[in-house]
Design an enzyme around this catalytic site. Sequence first.
Site, PDB file in Angstrom:
ATOM      1  N   ASP A  26       0.813  -1.227   0.000  1.00 12.86           N
ATOM      2  CA  ASP A  26       0.000   0.000   0.000  1.00 12.86           C
ATOM      3  C   ASP A  26       0.840   1.267   0.000  1.00 12.86           C
ATOM      4  O   ASP A  26       0.450   2.292   0.563  1.00 12.86           O
ATOM      5  CB  ASP A  26      -0.970   0.005   1.195  1.00 12.86           C
ATOM      6  CG  ASP A  26      -1.825  -1.249   1.220  1.00 12.86           C
ATOM      7  OD1 ASP A  26      -2.185  -1.730   0.132  1.00 12.86           O
ATOM      8  OD2 ASP A  26      -2.109  -1.758   2.320  1.00 12.86           O
ATOM      9  N   GLY A  42      -4.465  -4.454  -3.737  1.00 11.61           N
ATOM     10  CA  GLY A  42      -5.469  -3.405  -3.923  1.00 11.61           C
ATOM     11  C   GLY A  42      -4.737  -2.151  -4.344  1.00 11.61           C
ATOM     12  O   GLY A  42      -4.018  -1.560  -3.550  1.00 11.61           O
ATOM     13  N   GLN A  71       2.012  -6.264  -3.229  1.00 13.41           N
ATOM     14  CA  GLN A  71       2.558  -6.434  -1.885  1.00 13.41           C
ATOM     15  C   GLN A  71       3.921  -5.733  -1.787  1.00 13.41           C
ATOM     16  O   GLN A  71       4.110  -4.712  -2.423  1.00 13.41           O
ATOM     17  CB  GLN A  71       2.636  -7.924  -1.485  1.00 13.41           C
ATOM     18  CG  GLN A  71       1.269  -8.559  -1.295  1.00 13.41           C
ATOM     19  CD  GLN A  71       0.668  -9.093  -2.576  1.00 13.41           C
ATOM     20  OE1 GLN A  71       1.319  -9.766  -3.345  1.00 13.41           O
ATOM     21  NE2 GLN A  71      -0.594  -8.800  -2.816  1.00 13.41           N
TER      22      GLN A  71
HETATM   23  P1  GDP Z   1      -0.681   0.204  -3.585  1.00 11.62           P
HETATM   24  O1  GDP Z   1      -1.286  -1.051  -3.081  1.00 11.62           O
HETATM   25  O2  GDP Z   1       0.796   0.267  -3.342  1.00 11.62           O
HETATM   26  O3  GDP Z   1      -1.032   0.499  -5.015  1.00 11.62           O
HETATM   27  O4  GDP Z   1      -1.299   1.388  -2.707  1.00 11.62           O
HETATM   28  P2  GDP Z   1      -2.867   1.571  -2.341  1.00 11.62           P
HETATM   29  O5  GDP Z   1      -3.565   2.080  -3.543  1.00 11.62           O
HETATM   30  O6  GDP Z   1      -3.399   0.368  -1.677  1.00 11.62           O
HETATM   31  O7  GDP Z   1      -2.765   2.669  -1.210  1.00 11.62           O
HETATM   32  C1  GDP Z   1      -2.192   3.923  -1.434  1.00 11.62           C
HETATM   33  C2  GDP Z   1      -3.292   4.987  -1.174  1.00 11.62           C
HETATM   34  O8  GDP Z   1      -2.678   6.249  -1.069  1.00 11.62           O
HETATM   35  C3  GDP Z   1      -4.288   5.104  -2.312  1.00 11.62           C
HETATM   36  O9  GDP Z   1      -5.538   5.447  -1.782  1.00 11.62           O
HETATM   37  C4  GDP Z   1      -3.731   6.231  -3.168  1.00 11.62           C
HETATM   38  O10 GDP Z   1      -4.740   6.935  -3.867  1.00 11.62           O
HETATM   39  C5  GDP Z   1      -3.119   7.108  -2.112  1.00 11.62           C
HETATM   40  N1  GDP Z   1      -1.912   7.848  -2.516  1.00 11.62           N
HETATM   41  C6  GDP Z   1      -0.947   7.493  -3.387  1.00 11.62           C
HETATM   42  N2  GDP Z   1       0.031   8.425  -3.411  1.00 11.62           N
HETATM   43  C7  GDP Z   1      -0.338   9.383  -2.534  1.00 11.62           C
HETATM   44  C8  GDP Z   1       0.276  10.605  -2.098  1.00 11.62           C
HETATM   45  O11 GDP Z   1       1.359  10.977  -2.504  1.00 11.62           O
HETATM   46  N3  GDP Z   1      -0.410  11.333  -1.157  1.00 11.62           N
HETATM   47  C9  GDP Z   1      -1.618  10.928  -0.663  1.00 11.62           C
HETATM   48  N4  GDP Z   1      -2.198  11.698   0.258  1.00 11.62           N
HETATM   49  N5  GDP Z   1      -2.199   9.791  -1.050  1.00 11.62           N
HETATM   50  C10 GDP Z   1      -1.574   9.034  -1.971  1.00 11.62           C
HETATM   51  P1  IMO Z   2      -0.861  -4.260  -2.212  1.00 11.63           P
HETATM   52  O1  IMO Z   2      -0.445  -4.804  -3.563  1.00 11.63           O
HETATM   53  C1  IMO Z   2      -0.904  -4.750   2.109  1.00 11.63           C
HETATM   54  C2  IMO Z   2      -1.003  -8.851   3.639  1.00 11.63           C
HETATM   55  C3  IMO Z   2      -2.250  -9.259   4.397  1.00 11.63           C
HETATM   56  C4  IMO Z   2      -1.647 -10.225   5.393  1.00 11.63           C
HETATM   57  C5  IMO Z   2      -0.568 -10.930   4.561  1.00 11.63           C
HETATM   58  C6  IMO Z   2      -1.017 -12.265   3.986  1.00 11.63           C
HETATM   59  O2  IMO Z   2      -2.139  -3.509  -2.228  1.00 11.63           O
HETATM   60  O3  IMO Z   2       0.275  -3.547  -1.586  1.00 11.63           O
HETATM   61  P2  IMO Z   2      -2.584 -12.911   1.959  1.00 11.63           P
HETATM   62  O4  IMO Z   2      -4.042 -12.648   1.721  1.00 11.63           O
HETATM   63  O5  IMO Z   2      -1.687 -12.374   0.901  1.00 11.63           O
HETATM   64  O6  IMO Z   2      -2.309 -14.350   2.267  1.00 11.63           O
HETATM   65  O7  IMO Z   2      -2.254 -12.104   3.332  1.00 11.63           O
HETATM   66  O8  IMO Z   2      -0.256 -10.048   3.510  1.00 11.63           O
HETATM   67  N1  IMO Z   2      -1.242  -8.314   2.289  1.00 11.63           N
HETATM   68  C7  IMO Z   2      -1.159  -7.016   1.967  1.00 11.63           C
HETATM   69  N2  IMO Z   2      -0.950  -5.935   2.753  1.00 11.63           N
HETATM   70  N3  IMO Z   2      -1.039  -4.606   0.772  1.00 11.63           N
HETATM   71  C8  IMO Z   2      -1.216  -5.680  -0.025  1.00 11.63           C
HETATM   72  O9  IMO Z   2      -1.194  -5.598  -1.367  1.00 11.63           O
HETATM   73  C9  IMO Z   2      -1.338  -6.956   0.574  1.00 11.63           C
HETATM   74  N4  IMO Z   2      -1.535  -8.191   0.111  1.00 11.63           N
HETATM   75  C10 IMO Z   2      -1.472  -9.021   1.148  1.00 11.63           C
HETATM   76  O10 IMO Z   2      -2.843  -8.155   5.028  1.00 11.63           O
HETATM   77  O11 IMO Z   2      -0.981  -9.514   6.401  1.00 11.63           O
HETATM   78 MG    MG Z   3      -2.806  -1.660  -1.787  1.00 13.03          MG
END
Ligand code: GDP
Ligand code: IMO
Ligand code: MG
Length: 429
Positions: A13, A40, A223
């Site tokens: 994330d 996600g 991840q």
């Molecule tokens: P990913 O799994 O690595 O693609 O990250 P996610 O999308 O799960 O979580 C990142 C969250 O932070 C998302 O809701 C993005 O829209 C948001 N985001 C990404 N870059 C920035 C940033 O520079 N500032 C802020 N405030 N939010 C950001």
């Molecule tokens: P993105 O791509 C954050 C975490 C789960 C749990 C562990 C194992 O959005 O960064 P799983 O369902 O994979 O067997 O869960 O890994 N986890 C993540 N945490 N971002 C993700 O993906 C994750 N995908 C799995 O929360 O701790």
């Molecule tokens: Mg994510």
Amino acid sequence: MGNVTVIGAQWGDEGKGKVIDWLADRADIVVRFQGGNNAGHTIVVGNSTYKFALLPSGVVQGKLSIIGNGVVVDPWALLEEIERVRAQGLTINPQVLVLADNACLVLPLHRDLDSAREARAGAGRIGTTGRGIGPAYEDKVGRRAIRFCDLGDEAALKAKIERLLAHHEPLRRGLDLPEVTAEALLALLREVAPKVAPYAQPAWRVLGAAIGAGRRVLFEGAQATMLDVDHGTYPYVTSSNTVAGQAAAGAGVGPAAGGYVLGIVKAYATRVGEGPFPSELTDETGERLGQRGNEFGTNTGRKRRCGWFDSVLVRQSVAISGIQGIVLTKLDVLDGFETLKICTGYRVGDRTLDYLPAGLSEQAAVQPIYEEMEGWTHATRGVRSWRELPAAAVNYVRKIEALIGAQVAVVSTSPERDDIIMIRDPFGK
Ligand code: GDP
Ligand code: IMO
Ligand code: MG
């Protein structure tokens, strides 16, 4: 060659989706190489917000998007996601989406097993996403998985189902799960097969031909290094290799094809699910980071744990994945904090450590050593140039750079696609 491999360098994330979408403008192909719909990735473009779990983030820019062999694919989740993003106006068809025919399926019985095990584990649970990812990878390495190439071959499929159920039936009985019959599973697969068949191809050939023709590829990690099945905080990890080295095996290309390794790093730390988190803040400051950063899971909605930036872990990720440059995201979330802390090492008894040891009890015992830094009041949100950053924010970025031993190539200052400060072009142009 100009290819770029994008990976998470913390616990996920970090904003990989945003970065991929931004870079995709100048790429021809985006490939996912591991994970599944446990991921996600959120992308914000103007008034539209896209959330991807399986689709490569390149689909927003209409780039050829490949789900590689290293991904475990829940076909029902994939079809749902395709419909959802089509309703948002994106074009998804076999010209823009290729699914590796040797990728393994995630089945309902994998989700059952994931949830039942977590429920039984109680306090010992991993905190998985419940998507069946772990059990699907177990079946893959156990050589009993069903792959997309099997769906069109009914005789072979029947034999594979028998083999798979011979393994799952005793497990299900032990967990009080209802029986799955071969006929029922076959019927499910027969129904879904024609819907996914148009996308299934030897993805390695498509990629190989494209690379040969000089096309530019972005490898999209899911991840992050600290969730890697070998290098992460095992067993509180996901069930795939998430490091840059996996890009080649999970896409079906040679290791040199990965190109520049770009690590995505959040300006603080978050983790969702259970497991060690040395710089976690369970106080008001942690709450404030979570509120300001909107730290809730993209697909699961779970609240993310928050803490200070841990340079020890990121430096470890830089080494393990060969990260050459980083994108520092969510700097704006730190706006308004009077002081900030960065973890620069760990204390264990009277020893100090400059890395996270592998053992779980050692990991639980480490105490973060912090360096305090001055915060900034001036808003960085939406800032697009380096000189507009307050001096304290510049110091913070430079400090991180020095501690982790990698260049900050890009800084991100909001969820919006173009709210980016580019210091060094990851494509080298
Ligand atoms: P990913 O799994 O690595 O693609 O990250 P996610 O999308 O799960 O979580 C990142 C969250 O932070 C998302 O809701 C993005 O829209 C948001 N985001 C990404 N870059 C920035 C940033 O520079 N500032 C802020 N405030 N939010 C950001
Ligand atoms: P993105 O791509 C954050 C975490 C789960 C749990 C562990 C194992 O959005 O960064 P799983 O369902 O994979 O067997 O869960 O890994 N986890 C993540 N945490 N971002 C993700 O993906 C994750 N995908 C799995 O929360 O701790
Ligand atoms: Mg994510």
